[in-house]
Design an enzyme around this catalytic site. Structure first.
Site, PDB file in Angstrom:
ATOM      1  N   ASP A   1       0.800  -1.237   0.000  1.00  0.00           N
ATOM      2  CA  ASP A   1       0.000   0.000   0.000  1.00  0.00           C
ATOM      3  C   ASP A   1       0.827   1.279   0.000  1.00  0.00           C
ATOM      4  O   ASP A   1       0.280   2.373  -0.041  1.00  0.00           O
ATOM      5  CB  ASP A   1      -0.982   0.003   1.178  1.00  0.00           C
ATOM      6  CG  ASP A   1      -0.277  -0.179   2.512  1.00  0.00           C
ATOM      7  OD1 ASP A   1       0.947   0.071   2.587  1.00  0.00           O
ATOM      8  OD2 ASP A   1      -0.943  -0.573   3.481  1.00  0.00           O
TER       9      ASP A   1
ATOM     10  N   HIS B   1       6.760  -7.425  -1.883  1.00  0.00           N
ATOM     11  CA  HIS B   1       5.641  -7.849  -2.727  1.00  0.00           C
ATOM     12  C   HIS B   1       5.313  -6.813  -3.796  1.00  0.00           C
ATOM     13  O   HIS B   1       4.212  -6.800  -4.341  1.00  0.00           O
ATOM     14  CB  HIS B   1       4.413  -8.131  -1.870  1.00  0.00           C
ATOM     15  CG  HIS B   1       4.608  -9.280  -0.925  1.00  0.00           C
ATOM     16  ND1 HIS B   1       3.876  -9.450   0.221  1.00  0.00           N
ATOM     17  CD2 HIS B   1       5.482 -10.315  -0.956  1.00  0.00           C
ATOM     18  CE1 HIS B   1       4.295 -10.539   0.853  1.00  0.00           C
ATOM     19  NE2 HIS B   1       5.262 -11.075   0.157  1.00  0.00           N
TER      20      HIS B   1
ATOM     21  N   CYS C   1       4.465  -4.011 -18.609  1.00  0.00           N
ATOM     22  CA  CYS C   1       3.739  -4.987 -19.420  1.00  0.00           C
ATOM     23  C   CYS C   1       4.074  -6.392 -18.924  1.00  0.00           C
ATOM     24  O   CYS C   1       5.237  -6.693 -18.663  1.00  0.00           O
ATOM     25  CB  CYS C   1       4.167  -4.823 -20.879  1.00  0.00           C
ATOM     26  SG  CYS C   1       3.596  -6.158 -21.946  1.00  0.00           S
TER      27      CYS C   1
ATOM     28  N   CYS D   1       6.092  -8.156 -22.298  1.00  0.00           N
ATOM     29  CA  CYS D   1       7.438  -7.765 -22.733  1.00  0.00           C
ATOM     30  C   CYS D   1       8.187  -6.967 -21.681  1.00  0.00           C
ATOM     31  O   CYS D   1       9.335  -6.586 -21.886  1.00  0.00           O
ATOM     32  CB  CYS D   1       7.368  -6.974 -24.047  1.00  0.00           C
ATOM     33  SG  CYS D   1       6.774  -5.271 -23.835  1.00  0.00           S
TER      34      CYS D   1
ATOM     35  N   GLY E   1       4.388  -5.736  13.179  1.00  0.00           N
ATOM     36  CA  GLY E   1       3.164  -5.872  12.402  1.00  0.00           C
ATOM     37  C   GLY E   1       3.210  -6.935  11.332  1.00  0.00           C
ATOM     38  O   GLY E   1       2.944  -6.660  10.165  1.00  0.00           O
ATOM     39  N   THR E   2       3.543  -8.149  11.722  1.00  0.00           N
ATOM     40  CA  THR E   2       3.648  -9.212  10.718  1.00  0.00           C
ATOM     41  C   THR E   2       3.229 -10.551  11.312  1.00  0.00           C
ATOM     42  O   THR E   2       3.354 -10.770  12.519  1.00  0.00           O
ATOM     43  CB  THR E   2       5.095  -9.318  10.185  1.00  0.00           C
ATOM     44  OG1 THR E   2       5.188 -10.433   9.294  1.00  0.00           O
ATOM     45  CG2 THR E   2       6.095  -9.514  11.310  1.00  0.00           C
ATOM     46  N   SER E   3       2.755 -11.437  10.451  1.00  0.00           N
ATOM     47  CA  SER E   3       2.499 -12.809  10.909  1.00  0.00           C
ATOM     48  C   SER E   3       3.780 -13.626  10.840  1.00  0.00           C
ATOM     49  O   SER E   3       3.856 -14.697  11.417  1.00  0.00           O
ATOM     50  CB  SER E   3       1.409 -13.457  10.050  1.00  0.00           C
ATOM     51  OG  SER E   3       1.823 -13.484   8.697  1.00  0.00           O
TER      52      SER E   3
ATOM     53  N   CYS F   1       0.770  -2.235  17.609  1.00  0.00           N
ATOM     54  CA  CYS F   1       2.048  -1.634  17.190  1.00  0.00           C
ATOM     55  C   CYS F   1       2.139  -0.155  17.557  1.00  0.00           C
ATOM     56  O   CYS F   1       3.154   0.299  18.094  1.00  0.00           O
ATOM     57  CB  CYS F   1       2.236  -1.770  15.684  1.00  0.00           C
ATOM     58  SG  CYS F   1       2.921  -3.343  15.209  1.00  0.00           S
TER      59      CYS F   1
HETATM   60 ZN   LIG Z   1       4.526  -5.296 -23.902  1.00  0.00          ZN
END
Ligand SMILES: [Zn+2]
Length: 265
Positions: free
Chosen positions: A61, A78, A86, A89, A149-151, A193
């Site tokens: 986020d 992540h 794209c 490509c 703040g994490t699992s 937290c």
């Molecule tokens: Zn492309």
């Protein structure tokens, strides 16, 4: 959207069949609609004091960026909505055009090859970004590791806590007891937290600076004593539901990677 569950919006196979749910989620998560929490402001405060080496995050986020943490010190494991490309490509896709597409829920197409374009958020079934793996050696420079703040449930992200040197103290500030914090210098404090961060900053004599850092990014608003709620969502029922779904998505991406991909460090 007729999805079996919300995480399906982030599954590669389903994205290829029907990309619209991914863009509906993108519209909801698009940067600028939520405010950083006090905990995000704490990370920025560490940076302001030249104490932050690297912030590894599972969040997509971009609230660390919104809090002012420099992108050069951020490893978004992540991915995020900061860059776009794209899927065929890999040509970069213009940010302004992507925002326009997301807001109007039009499916963007690569100008080079006509393939689907999307923000560089990791889909279930995609590998972790190369930047995650290339940044892993940074953890060896830690002289203090703060985990918040994490699992901490799935690899390879959870491995970060184990990769620090043996003489590096580790501090867990978290709602739940997660991971294995049993080294002699480990510190575990359980709770919200934001509250734990506030207590820590009070002990350090930083409480005023923390509040200022938070206020500077629009964090403190009068919401009847509610702390750290995001604008545009978290303080209403729909927002809470959505935040819950977002957590599931993060866990889902983690476990997808935990199943097949070992940490190459
Ligand atoms: Zn492309």
């Amino acid at each position: 959207m007729n999805l079996p569950y919300m995480e399906a919006a982030f599954e590669r196979d389903l994205f290829l069949q029907n990309p619209l749910p991914f863009f509906v989620a993108a519209k909801k998560l698009w940067p600028g609609q939520r405010r950083p929490t006090l905990t995000h402001a704490f990370i920025k405060l560490l940076d302001s004091k030249n104490l932050l080496h690297t912030s590894f995050t599972q969040n997509i986020d971009m609230l660390e960026r919104a809090a002012g943490v420099p992108p050069s010190k951020l490893v978004e494991a992540h991915g995020s909505y900061a860059a776009h490309s794209c899927i065929e490509c890999a040509a970069p896709y213009d940010g302004a055009k992507m925002e326009e597409a997301v807001m109007s829920l039009a499916i963007p197409r690569c100008e080079a090859c006509g393939g689907l374009a999307k923000s560089d958020v990791v889909l279930y079934g995609d590998p972790m970004p190369p930047a995650f793996f290339s940044s892993l050696p940074r953890i060896l420079h830690s002289d203090l590791l703060i985990v918040m703040g994490t699992s901490l449930a799935a690899r390879p992200f959870a491995d970060l806590a184990e990769l620090v040197r043996g003489d590096c103290p580790r501090v867990l500030l978290n709602k739940d007891a997660v991971g294995e914090f049993e080294r002699p210098d480990d510190v575990v404090r359980l709770g919200e937290c934001d509250q734990l961060v506030r207590v820590l900053c009070r002990e350090l004599g930083w409480e005023g600076e923390l509040e200022e850092a938070w206020e500077a990014v629009g964090g403190r608003v009068d919401r009847g004593g509610v702390i750290g709620v995001g604008a545009g969502g978290s303080d209403d029922e729909g927002g809470k539901l959505f935040d819950g779904e977002l957590e599931n998505i993060t866990r889902g991406i983690d476990s997808m990677h935990g199943l097949g991909q070992a940490c190459p460090a």
